[in-house]
Design an enzyme around this catalytic site. Sequence first.
Site, PDB file in Angstrom:
ATOM      1  N   SER A  67       0.794  -1.234   0.000  1.00 38.56           N
ATOM      2  CA  SER A  67       0.000   0.000   0.000  1.00 38.56           C
ATOM      3  C   SER A  67       0.828   1.287   0.000  1.00 38.56           C
ATOM      4  CB  SER A  67      -0.949   0.020   1.194  1.00 38.56           C
ATOM      5  OG  SER A  67      -1.972  -0.909   0.981  1.00 38.56           O
ATOM      6  N   TYR A 194      -3.771  -2.589 -10.234  1.00 42.42           N
ATOM      7  CA  TYR A 194      -3.669  -2.387  -8.775  1.00 42.42           C
ATOM      8  C   TYR A 194      -2.787  -3.466  -8.127  1.00 42.42           C
ATOM      9  CZ  TYR A 194      -5.091  -2.448  -3.852  1.00 42.42           C
ATOM     10  OH  TYR A 194      -5.078  -2.478  -2.480  1.00 42.42           O
ATOM     11  N   TYR A 246      -4.696   3.702   8.104  1.00 43.76           N
ATOM     12  CA  TYR A 246      -6.060   3.168   8.310  1.00 43.76           C
ATOM     13  C   TYR A 246      -6.560   3.528   9.705  1.00 43.76           C
ATOM     14  CZ  TYR A 246      -3.747   0.719   4.593  1.00 43.76           C
ATOM     15  OH  TYR A 246      -2.995   0.451   3.498  1.00 43.76           O
TER      16      TYR A 246
HETATM   17  N1  GLN Z   1      -2.333  -5.259  -1.986  1.00 41.25           N
HETATM   18  C1  GLN Z   1      -2.849  -5.226  -0.636  1.00 41.25           C
HETATM   19  C2  GLN Z   1      -4.345  -5.461  -0.629  1.00 41.25           C
HETATM   20  O1  GLN Z   1      -5.005  -4.986  -1.498  1.00 41.25           O
HETATM   21  C3  GLN Z   1      -2.511  -3.900  -0.045  1.00 41.25           C
HETATM   22  C4  GLN Z   1      -3.004  -3.747   1.387  1.00 41.25           C
HETATM   23  C5  GLN Z   1      -2.039  -3.016   2.271  1.00 41.25           C
HETATM   24  O2  GLN Z   1      -0.850  -2.948   2.054  1.00 41.25           O
HETATM   25  N2  GLN Z   1      -2.551  -2.541   3.390  1.00 41.25           N
HETATM   26  O3  GLN Z   1      -4.872  -6.112   0.209  1.00 41.25           O
END
Ligand code: GLN
Length: 311
Positions: A67, A194, A246
């Site tokens: 992310s 993505y 988050y």
């Molecule tokens: N690629 C991961 C997902 O979509 C990214 C989530 C993250 O790093 N918090 O679940």
Amino acid sequence: MTTPDELDRAVAEIAEAMRRRSDRGVVANYIPELGRVDPGAFGIAVVDANGHVATAGDADTPFSIQSISKVFTLTLALGKIGDRLWNRVGREPSGSAFNSIVQLEHERGIPRNPFINAGAIAVTDAILSGHQPREALGEILRFMQFLSDDPAVSIDEAVAASEQRTGFRNAALANYMKSFGVVENPVDFTLGVYFHHCAIAMSCRQLAMAGRFLAHGGLHPSTGFPVVQPERARRINAVMLTCGHYDGSGEFAYRVGLPGKSGVGGGILAVAPGRASVTVWSPGLDDTGNSHLGRIALEMLTKRLGWSVFG
Ligand code: GLN
């Protein structure tokens, strides 16, 4: 002003303290390929305003940025469509998990912010429009190579394939947004881009280099090229501070006091405006999906050097 010597010492001592800790969090395994990473790894890299790079531990080992890539896709999408991006994604903290679904129904398919998965998928979709998935991905990868001054930055195809096979929640989010027209492109295309940008592999050193423009008013220090205007750099930092971790964003601001973005690969990119770009990596996560020792290491660093944006 922190001297290069002070910085080198701080980084070495923090890495040593982290090496000795037994509380390391839990490595993410909902993307099976990520579960194979050594939970004992720890790396840290700091690039200061004069270009001095302080590193310790596994600072040159590539890991899955996950992310953290969302900071850079947000930058690209704002460059492409400007503030119109904010019509399809908000900029308020969500107070829920990175992969949460509930809010999306209440808010009619408009994700809360660009860093939760739904928001990042909407941002990726904006980059993709008018391009083939391969071109969009190439643009993201070249951007990372340019920002980090390193053409060797690449995508870990095994991680991308692993997430593609198991990314059912992300598929649910993307399909739901598609029903509101927030996702414009074929869902498979958007998700493909993505998953692949989340699977970019970089070391702490490379990521800290890539984050420099956010610490220096939008300028890419090695070329003097304006990646974004100062106002935009400031705003991206603001979204990182409020939404980058988050439902752990409040705790991160409270303890570390810097804009930061985490990834489930265990990395955190943090920005000390005017001072430095910092990356830490420790694969074990806490229960909000953020690197456990990564946050502790950053807390030690900002406390010791007086780098919190809150004084
Ligand atoms: N690629 C991961 C997902 O979509 C990214 C989530 C993250 O790093 N918090 O679940």
